[in-house]
Design a protein around this motif. Structure first.
Motif, PDB file in Angstrom:
ATOM      1  N   LEU A 292       2.478   6.316   8.165  1.00 16.97           N
ATOM      2  CA  LEU A 292       2.163   5.094   7.418  1.00 16.97           C
ATOM      3  C   LEU A 292       1.428   4.086   8.292  1.00 16.97           C
ATOM      4  O   LEU A 292       0.521   3.384   7.830  1.00 16.97           O
ATOM      5  N   LEU A 293       1.824   4.003   9.561  1.00 20.90           N
ATOM      6  CA  LEU A 293       1.163   3.082  10.477  1.00 20.90           C
ATOM      7  C   LEU A 293      -0.303   3.470  10.674  1.00 20.90           C
ATOM      8  O   LEU A 293      -1.201   2.615  10.621  1.00 20.90           O
ATOM      9  N   VAL A 294      -0.556   4.750  10.877  1.00 19.07           N
ATOM     10  CA  VAL A 294      -1.934   5.222  11.039  1.00 19.07           C
ATOM     11  C   VAL A 294      -2.730   4.966   9.768  1.00 19.07           C
ATOM     12  O   VAL A 294      -3.890   4.519   9.816  1.00 19.07           O
ATOM     13  N   ASP A 295      -2.120   5.213   8.616  1.00 20.45           N
ATOM     14  CA  ASP A 295      -2.799   4.940   7.341  1.00 20.45           C
ATOM     15  C   ASP A 295      -3.184   3.469   7.227  1.00 20.45           C
ATOM     16  O   ASP A 295      -4.304   3.134   6.811  1.00 20.45           O
ATOM     17  N   LYS A 296      -2.261   2.596   7.606  1.00 23.39           N
ATOM     18  CA  LYS A 296      -2.517   1.157   7.522  1.00 23.39           C
ATOM     19  C   LYS A 296      -3.664   0.755   8.447  1.00 23.39           C
ATOM     20  O   LYS A 296      -4.556  -0.018   8.064  1.00 23.39           O
ATOM     21  N   ILE A 297      -3.633   1.256   9.673  1.00 28.75           N
ATOM     22  CA  ILE A 297      -4.687   0.925  10.639  1.00 28.75           C
ATOM     23  C   ILE A 297      -6.053   1.393  10.127  1.00 28.75           C
ATOM     24  O   ILE A 297      -7.081   0.744  10.359  1.00 28.75           O
ATOM     25  N   LYS A 298      -6.051   2.493   9.381  1.00 24.77           N
ATOM     26  CA  LYS A 298      -7.299   3.025   8.842  1.00 24.77           C
ATOM     27  C   LYS A 298      -7.704   2.391   7.522  1.00 24.77           C
ATOM     28  O   LYS A 298      -8.651   2.819   6.870  1.00 24.77           O
ATOM     29  N   GLY A 299      -6.955   1.349   7.113  1.00 23.46           N
ATOM     30  CA  GLY A 299      -7.355   0.578   5.942  1.00 23.46           C
ATOM     31  C   GLY A 299      -6.742   0.991   4.628  1.00 23.46           C
ATOM     32  O   GLY A 299      -7.119   0.478   3.572  1.00 23.46           O
ATOM     33  N   LYS A 300      -5.780   1.900   4.653  1.00 29.18           N
ATOM     34  CA  LYS A 300      -5.141   2.337   3.414  1.00 29.18           C
ATOM     35  C   LYS A 300      -3.977   1.426   3.053  1.00 29.18           C
ATOM     36  O   LYS A 300      -3.369   0.797   3.912  1.00 29.18           O
ATOM     37  N   ASP A 301      -3.666   1.359   1.766  1.00 27.76           N
ATOM     38  CA  ASP A 301      -2.488   0.627   1.307  1.00 27.76           C
ATOM     39  C   ASP A 301      -1.248   1.488   1.522  1.00 27.76           C
ATOM     40  O   ASP A 301      -1.262   2.695   1.236  1.00 27.76           O
ATOM     41  N   VAL A 302      -0.180   0.880   2.032  1.00 28.00           N
ATOM     42  CA  VAL A 302       1.063   1.620   2.246  1.00 28.00           C
ATOM     43  C   VAL A 302       2.225   0.860   1.633  1.00 28.00           C
ATOM     44  O   VAL A 302       2.163  -0.363   1.449  1.00 28.00           O
ATOM     45  N   ALA A 303       3.284   1.581   1.317  1.00 31.21           N
ATOM     46  CA  ALA A 303       4.461   0.972   0.703  1.00 31.21           C
ATOM     47  C   ALA A 303       5.193   0.083   1.698  1.00 31.21           C
ATOM     48  O   ALA A 303       5.246   0.384   2.895  1.00 31.21           O
ATOM     49  N   LYS A 304       5.779  -0.994   1.208  1.00 31.29           N
ATOM     50  CA  LYS A 304       6.569  -1.864   2.077  1.00 31.29           C
ATOM     51  C   LYS A 304       7.931  -1.257   2.404  1.00 31.29           C
ATOM     52  O   LYS A 304       8.498  -1.529   3.459  1.00 31.29           O
ATOM     53  N   ASN A 305       8.467  -0.463   1.501  1.00 27.27           N
ATOM     54  CA  ASN A 305       9.748   0.192   1.735  1.00 27.27           C
ATOM     55  C   ASN A 305       9.630   1.685   1.431  1.00 27.27           C
ATOM     56  O   ASN A 305       9.169   2.063   0.350  1.00 27.27           O
ATOM     57  N   THR A 306      10.031   2.517   2.390  1.00 27.77           N
ATOM     58  CA  THR A 306       9.996   3.959   2.211  1.00 27.77           C
ATOM     59  C   THR A 306      11.357   4.526   2.601  1.00 27.77           C
ATOM     60  O   THR A 306      11.829   4.314   3.718  1.00 27.77           O
TER      61      THR A 306
END
Length: 332
Positions: A292-306
């Motif tokens: 999720l962290l890598v996805d976020k850094i690459k500009g993707k939306d990620v869930a706040k709670n998983t």
């Protein structure tokens, strides 16, 4: 598990820690790849690597880094919050990582420091132990990943109440102010308050050790002839509970419930010694956190709670019982 320490007040100059701030990998310099392209550097901060649960976190972090093609460094602090804070400060000062995954040692005390780092622009995923007294996501961070939350422990409590004969039940948890302790205790107290024919005979705080749980269980069993069950929120403690129940000859009358279950837990459920458990999922926690962290850094939306418990799709999940234990693969 978490220990309470006061934080962020010691100057860096007064500390002389040797911290592993270079990325893990097979000879590739941090921030580069064999093709010359810049690779992301991810810092994974965990309390220690002193038990099987934490060792599973460390192994998973390194494995997912290779899978994703990013440099992952695991930073351990031997259960010392101040050492972990120093690692945070150095990483922030040196801009060592493109993002952090944090399993905090003292989540409430470390709240302000972690949020300060997040507000400086560092993307941070909180893993396993929520910070700032939150039950999951904390404002300013990227998100929270972990199964040890109120929802999981509510399901655990509901199963205990549905599977136990009415009467007194004892609960063993970790140290006071620990996130998992507080979350477990709150869920159990709320569930039991709704059932007039059940009572919490004891709620005992321990240091998460097998020996402490064994001694507490002996006290419970001696003080409550009609005790129906003992629930433990860590498999290391549950070993002590099982020993005490066996020694008292009450295997047939006192049920044992486990949480953060491991391979030992699976064996005990199969043998009938442990009635049911919530699984520990340290590998999934960390793998999802890094992903999720890598996805976020690459500009993707990620869930706040998983919640990793949601990945368990077999009947009866997330609670593991004799009926579905064969379908459960422990992570440590």
């Amino acid at each position: 598990m978490n220990l309470k320490h006061r934080i962020f007040g010691t100057a860096l100059a007064a500390l002389s820690l040797t911290l592993p701030l270079a990325a893990c990998g097979g000879g590739t310099p941090p921030g580069s790849s064999s093709g010359g392209e810049k690779k992301l550097n991810i810092g994974v901060f965990i309390p220690a690597n002193s038990n099987a649960y934490l060792q599973a976190e460390e192994k998973a972090a390194k494995a997912v880094g290779e899978e994703l093609g990013v440099n992952v460094t695991v930073i351990t602090s031997n259960w010392k919050a101040q050492d972990q804070n120093t690692a945070f400060q150095l990483a922030q000062q040196r801009k060592t990582y493109d993002g952090w995954v944090v399993n905090a040692i003292s989540p409430s005390d470390q709240c302000n420091g972690i949020k300060k780092a997040a507000n400086s622009g560092i993307p941070i995923i909180i893993a396993i132990t929520a910070i700032c007294g939150d039950d999951g996501y904390s404002e300013g961070t990227v998100g929270f990943v972990g199964e040890q939350n109120r929802d999981g422990y509510t399901k655990w409590t509901d199963h205990i109440l549905a599977s136990t004969q009415p009467g007194p039940v004892s609960l063993i948890t970790g140290p006071p102010l620990d996130f998992v302790t507080d979350t477990t205790t709150a869920a159990v107290k709320e569930g039991f308050a709704k059932k007039s024919n059940f009572s919490l005979a004891n709620v005992e705080n321990t240091d998460y050790s097998t020996d402490a749980a064994f001694k507490a269980s002996q006290t419970f069993l001696n003080a409550n002839n009609g005790l129906k069950a003992i629930a433990s929120n860590y498999s290391g403690m549950t070993r002590g509970v099982v020993q005490a129940v066996k020694q008292a000859g009450k295997q047939d009358s006192v049920l044992v419930y486990d949480s953060n279950g491991d391979s030992w837990t699976k064996e005990q459920i199969q043998a009938g010694t442990v009635k049911a458990a919530l699984p520990g999922m340290p590998s999934t926690d960390i793998k999802l956190s890094v992903q999720l962290l890598v996805d976020k850094i690459k500009g993707k939306d990620v869930a706040k709670n998983t919640n990793p418990l949601d990945t368990l799709k077999f009947p009866g999940a997330p609670v593991i019982t004799k009926d579905n234990v064969a379908q459960w693969n422990p992570e440590y």
